[in-house]
Structures are given as C-alpha cells and as structure tokens.
Write a protein that holds these residues in place. Sequence first.
Motif, PDB file in Angstrom:
ATOM      1  N   ARG A 132       0.926  -1.144   0.146  1.00  0.00           N
ATOM      2  CA  ARG A 132      -0.088  -0.067   0.062  1.00  0.00           C
ATOM      3  C   ARG A 132       0.625   1.161   0.066  1.00  0.00           C
ATOM      4  O   ARG A 132       2.097   1.216   0.606  1.00  0.00           O
ATOM      5  N   LEU A 133       0.371   2.257  -0.397  1.00  0.00           N
ATOM      6  CA  LEU A 133       1.113   3.418  -0.638  1.00  0.00           C
ATOM      7  C   LEU A 133       0.914   4.434   0.354  1.00  0.00           C
ATOM      8  O   LEU A 133      -0.104   4.791   0.803  1.00  0.00           O
ATOM      9  N   THR A 134       2.190   4.837   1.036  1.00  0.00           N
ATOM     10  CA  THR A 134       2.274   5.922   2.057  1.00  0.00           C
ATOM     11  C   THR A 134       3.146   6.869   1.603  1.00  0.00           C
ATOM     12  O   THR A 134       3.789   6.517   0.486  1.00  0.00           O
ATOM     13  N   ILE A 135       3.157   8.031   2.040  1.00  0.00           N
ATOM     14  CA  ILE A 135       4.118   9.062   2.044  1.00  0.00           C
ATOM     15  C   ILE A 135       5.593   8.462   1.970  1.00  0.00           C
ATOM     16  O   ILE A 135       6.377   8.838   1.198  1.00  0.00           O
ATOM     17  N   LYS A 155       2.534   9.483 -11.974  1.00  0.00           N
ATOM     18  CA  LYS A 155       2.828   8.363 -12.513  1.00  0.00           C
ATOM     19  C   LYS A 155       2.346   7.087 -11.721  1.00  0.00           C
ATOM     20  O   LYS A 155       1.996   5.907 -12.443  1.00  0.00           O
ATOM     21  N   VAL A 156       2.529   7.098 -10.420  1.00  0.00           N
ATOM     22  CA  VAL A 156       2.097   5.855  -9.734  1.00  0.00           C
ATOM     23  C   VAL A 156       0.565   5.851  -9.600  1.00  0.00           C
ATOM     24  O   VAL A 156      -0.167   4.868  -9.749  1.00  0.00           O
ATOM     25  N   VAL A 157      -0.240   6.744  -9.616  1.00  0.00           N
ATOM     26  CA  VAL A 157      -1.737   7.056  -9.530  1.00  0.00           C
ATOM     27  C   VAL A 157      -2.119   6.277 -11.153  1.00  0.00           C
ATOM     28  O   VAL A 157      -3.000   5.514 -11.186  1.00  0.00           O
ATOM     29  N   ALA A 158      -1.326   6.664 -12.139  1.00  0.00           N
ATOM     30  CA  ALA A 158      -1.643   6.257 -13.535  1.00  0.00           C
ATOM     31  C   ALA A 158      -1.580   4.821 -13.819  1.00  0.00           C
ATOM     32  O   ALA A 158      -2.300   4.120 -14.617  1.00  0.00           O
ATOM     33  N   THR A 159      -0.806   4.093 -12.846  1.00  0.00           N
ATOM     34  CA  THR A 159      -0.697   2.670 -12.954  1.00  0.00           C
ATOM     35  C   THR A 159      -1.897   1.683 -12.711  1.00  0.00           C
ATOM     36  O   THR A 159      -2.182   0.720 -12.965  1.00  0.00           O
ATOM     37  N   GLY A 160      -2.544   2.443 -11.738  1.00  0.00           N
ATOM     38  CA  GLY A 160      -3.880   1.650 -11.448  1.00  0.00           C
ATOM     39  C   GLY A 160      -3.687   0.742 -10.537  1.00  0.00           C
ATOM     40  O   GLY A 160      -4.314   0.069  -9.917  1.00  0.00           O
ATOM     41  N   ARG A 161      -2.537   0.721  -9.829  1.00  0.00           N
ATOM     42  CA  ARG A 161      -2.151  -0.506  -8.851  1.00  0.00           C
ATOM     43  C   ARG A 161      -2.590  -0.218  -7.524  1.00  0.00           C
ATOM     44  O   ARG A 161      -2.960  -1.234  -6.893  1.00  0.00           O
ATOM     45  N   PHE A 162      -3.202   1.024  -7.283  1.00  0.00           N
ATOM     46  CA  PHE A 162      -3.798   1.367  -5.920  1.00  0.00           C
ATOM     47  C   PHE A 162      -5.003   2.085  -6.142  1.00  0.00           C
ATOM     48  O   PHE A 162      -5.127   2.995  -7.110  1.00  0.00           O
TER      49      PHE A 162
END
Length: 257
Positions: A132-135, A155-162
């Motif tokens: 999971r993504l944290t700061i 870019k992380v948002v655009a991956t759709g991973r989270f």
Amino acid sequence: MTLQFTHPERLLRSFGIVDPADIDLEAIAWELGAKIRKGPLATCEARIVGLNGRAIITVDERKPPKRRRFSIAHEIGHWQHHRGRCLTCRVQDIGSIRQRPANDPERIADEYASDLILPRYLIEPRVQDVPRLTIKTLGEIADEFQASKTATLIKVVATGRFPILMVCTTRAGRKWFRSSPTVPGRWFPRTDVSPDSLAFEMLYGAKPESTMPRPVKASAWFDRDAGGFTILEQSFKVADAEIMSILTLTDKKMLAS
Ligand SMILES: [Zn+2]
C-alpha cells in the motif's frame, strides 16, 4: 495488456536502460546533440538554444537537483519536439499541472520529461511489490527515480495499482486532482477543503505531516453519497500554502461500479 511506448520510453529502451539509476540525462542529451550547462538564469528556469542539429540547454544552478533534473528533461522534450525554436521556460512553464491544451509546447515538454524520468515500464513493475502506498514508500520510489514526490505520484496513480486519488489543495480549495483508473468516476473530489480533512488542518493549523495514512470520513473529500464511508488520507506539503493528499478508497463498496 501491451504497453504502447512513448518516444522517451523507446529512447530509454534503445539505450538498454532497465534501472532508474541509469537514466543519465546528460548522456542522453549528448546522444541527441544537446549539451547541458548549469548557470545562473535571471528571467527563466531553463532554456534551450539550438542551431544546425546541436543545442545548448542551460538550467538554473540554484534550483534543487530534482527540479533541475526535471527541467533538463523538459528541455530535451523541447529539443525533440520543437527543434528550431529558441525557448526559454519560466518556473510556471515547467512541471505546471494547470490544464493546457494537448498541443501546448509546455505540456508536451512536461509529458516528455515525465516519461523520460519516470518511464512507465520501470514504474509499473516497481509498484507491484508495494502493498500500500504511504508517503514514506512514495518518497523511496521518488528518490530512486530522482524525481519529486508529486511527479512520481502522478505516474503511480496512473498505473492503477492502488485505489487512490491525489488531490492538491490550497486555502482557495481544490487546485487539481488525478484518480487511479480503478477509482469509479463518481468519486469526484469536492472543490472546497473540508474542516474534516487532514489537509485542512495542515493548511490552517500547524498540524505536521502524519507518518501513516489516517481514516477520515469520505464526506470530507466527496459530496456524493459519501455519508457512511471511511477512507484513508495522508497529506504532505508541496509548497508554502499547498498540500497534496493521497486518498485511499479502502471500502470495496466504493470501488464497485
Ligand atoms: Zn518549456
């Protein structure tokens, strides 16, 4: 799913780059006929002067390394797309998230820079192992790619991973946001900053950045049918009066289409 590579991504692959640490912008620029110089610039943040297939890119030496790196990549984008034009780029031209038309040279150069520094073919496998993504994890990824947390988060948002949204707010309200492709479009963030959000406390109080994502009422961020849901929020300061919030939709019901 087959990934359509963009020009900078194809360029990196042609150099055999499989690790972000190997993205050497000076070497790449040199291959493309451009030399990088650092110097004090009075009226702009970076500029490119080209003639007969050779160019000199100058970046403001007083800027922090990650910012300089993005500016160099932005100028390489101009060199690839807007050759023959002498361009000086102001602070607000580089890495500005303001909506510009798709054919705007500054937007094209920014998108080029983003794919050159944070190519999707390296970001996507990198986030697969992140539960999971944290700061903190975002900061680690940003450091590996020598990019800002904001540029990395886009870019992380655009991956759709989270199942996340990133929302940038000031005291005037929501400035801009991006949603993961896995977040249903009905979760459109409010235009104002709710006092129930952590972002509000950071904008108006002296609340420090939280070390972990915290539960907040979904209604703090969304108007629509958000009454009963809880989401996670973690926010960080991007500028003096600007906060970036990572909102994670943890309730599966929110993700159902
Ligand atoms: Zn520019």
